[in-house]
Design a protein around this motif. Sequence first.
Motif, short mmCIF file in Angstrom:
data_model
loop_
_atom_site.label_atom_id
_atom_site.label_comp_id
_atom_site.label_asym_id
_atom_site.label_seq_id
_atom_site.Cartn_x
_atom_site.Cartn_y
_atom_site.Cartn_z
N SER A 21 21.32 -3.12 2.79
CA SER A 21 22.09 -3.86 3.80
C SER A 21 21.92 -5.36 3.63
N TRP A 22 20.69 -5.80 3.49
CA TRP A 22 20.41 -7.24 3.39
C TRP A 22 21.03 -7.81 2.12
N ALA A 23 21.00 -7.04 1.02
CA ALA A 23 21.63 -7.51 -0.21
C ALA A 23 23.13 -7.71 -0.02
N ARG A 24 23.76 -6.79 0.69
CA ARG A 24 25.19 -6.93 0.99
C ARG A 24 25.44 -8.16 1.86
N GLY A 25 24.58 -8.36 2.84
CA GLY A 25 24.75 -9.52 3.72
C GLY A 25 24.56 -10.84 2.99
N ARG A 26 23.57 -10.90 2.13
CA ARG A 26 23.35 -12.12 1.35
C ARG A 26 24.54 -12.41 0.44
N ALA A 27 25.06 -11.37 -0.20
CA ALA A 27 26.20 -11.56 -1.09
C ALA A 27 27.42 -12.03 -0.29
N ARG A 28 27.58 -11.50 0.90
CA ARG A 28 28.72 -11.88 1.74
C ARG A 28 28.64 -13.34 2.17
N ASP A 29 27.44 -13.80 2.53
CA ASP A 29 27.30 -15.13 3.13
C ASP A 29 27.07 -16.25 2.12
N GLY A 30 26.68 -15.90 0.90
CA GLY A 30 26.57 -16.91 -0.14
C GLY A 30 25.28 -17.72 -0.11
N GLU A 79 24.66 -20.82 0.56
CA GLU A 79 24.42 -21.80 1.63
C GLU A 79 23.67 -21.19 2.82
N GLN A 80 23.67 -19.85 2.90
CA GLN A 80 22.96 -19.18 3.99
C GLN A 80 21.63 -18.56 3.53
N ARG A 81 21.17 -18.94 2.32
CA ARG A 81 19.97 -18.31 1.78
C ARG A 81 18.75 -18.55 2.68
N GLU A 82 18.58 -19.77 3.16
CA GLU A 82 17.42 -20.08 4.01
C GLU A 82 17.50 -19.29 5.32
N PHE A 83 18.69 -19.21 5.89
CA PHE A 83 18.85 -18.44 7.13
C PHE A 83 18.46 -16.99 6.91
N TRP A 84 18.92 -16.39 5.80
CA TRP A 84 18.63 -14.99 5.53
C TRP A 84 17.14 -14.74 5.34
N ASP A 85 16.45 -15.68 4.71
CA ASP A 85 15.00 -15.52 4.55
C ASP A 85 14.32 -15.38 5.90
N GLY A 86 14.73 -16.23 6.85
CA GLY A 86 14.16 -16.16 8.19
C GLY A 86 14.63 -14.92 8.94
N TRP A 87 15.89 -14.55 8.72
CA TRP A 87 16.45 -13.40 9.42
C TRP A 87 15.73 -12.11 9.05
N VAL A 88 15.50 -11.89 7.76
CA VAL A 88 14.86 -10.65 7.32
C VAL A 88 13.50 -10.47 7.99
#
Length: 208
Positions: free
Chosen positions: A144-153, A155-164
């Motif tokens: 799921s997270w891999a799909r979300g990261r690919a979707r958001d690109g 620029e959202q990498r830092e956000f995703w690190d915190g989100w996970v």
Amino acid sequence: MPQDPAIHDPVVHALVSRLRRLPPSCGPVRLVGVDGHAGSGKSTFAGRVAAALGGAPVLHLDDLACHHDLFGWTGRLRAQVIEPLARGTTAHYAPYDWRARRYGPPRPLPVAPVVLVEGVGVGRRAVRPSLACLLWMDLPPEESWARGRARDGAEQREFWDGWVAAERAHFAADPSRPHAHALVRQSEQGYEVLPGPSAPSGAGPSSP
């Protein structure tokens, strides 16, 4: 204008038929939660179910969360949405603008036979008593997270690190999947709805 394929999807149609027959859970409303890991397809599936219901209202929890409090939306959900719907009145919620980092003007969420709420953690213990049905998008977290990261690109990498990290902590303390009435799985052939851990005893396939 082409019709949404969900309207003719037998799996979605069967689920919708069952949701309509559930007793109301929040005043006159059958409040249906669509939970799962970020990137698992909750928004898409909720949209398909809403379309098959003839345009049921959908609330996205991303509109109630915010940068500094990713999972602290329970009070807003209760005050702005659950309590008004329980009284049989239109709810009004203030959506969060993730770019401007502030809440915007209120939007209406009308009373309807079925109202969908989709988002990570909607099946939390504080919300479950108001839900007629909890659906869980049954996709493993890493996928799921891999799909979300690919979707958001990027620029959202830092956000995703915190989100996970935040999502892991949330579900460790307050898991949703064990309380799901149905598990939703997606493949190239379409959706499959299976009885969840909290499905009534003897529930067959596609029974929420």
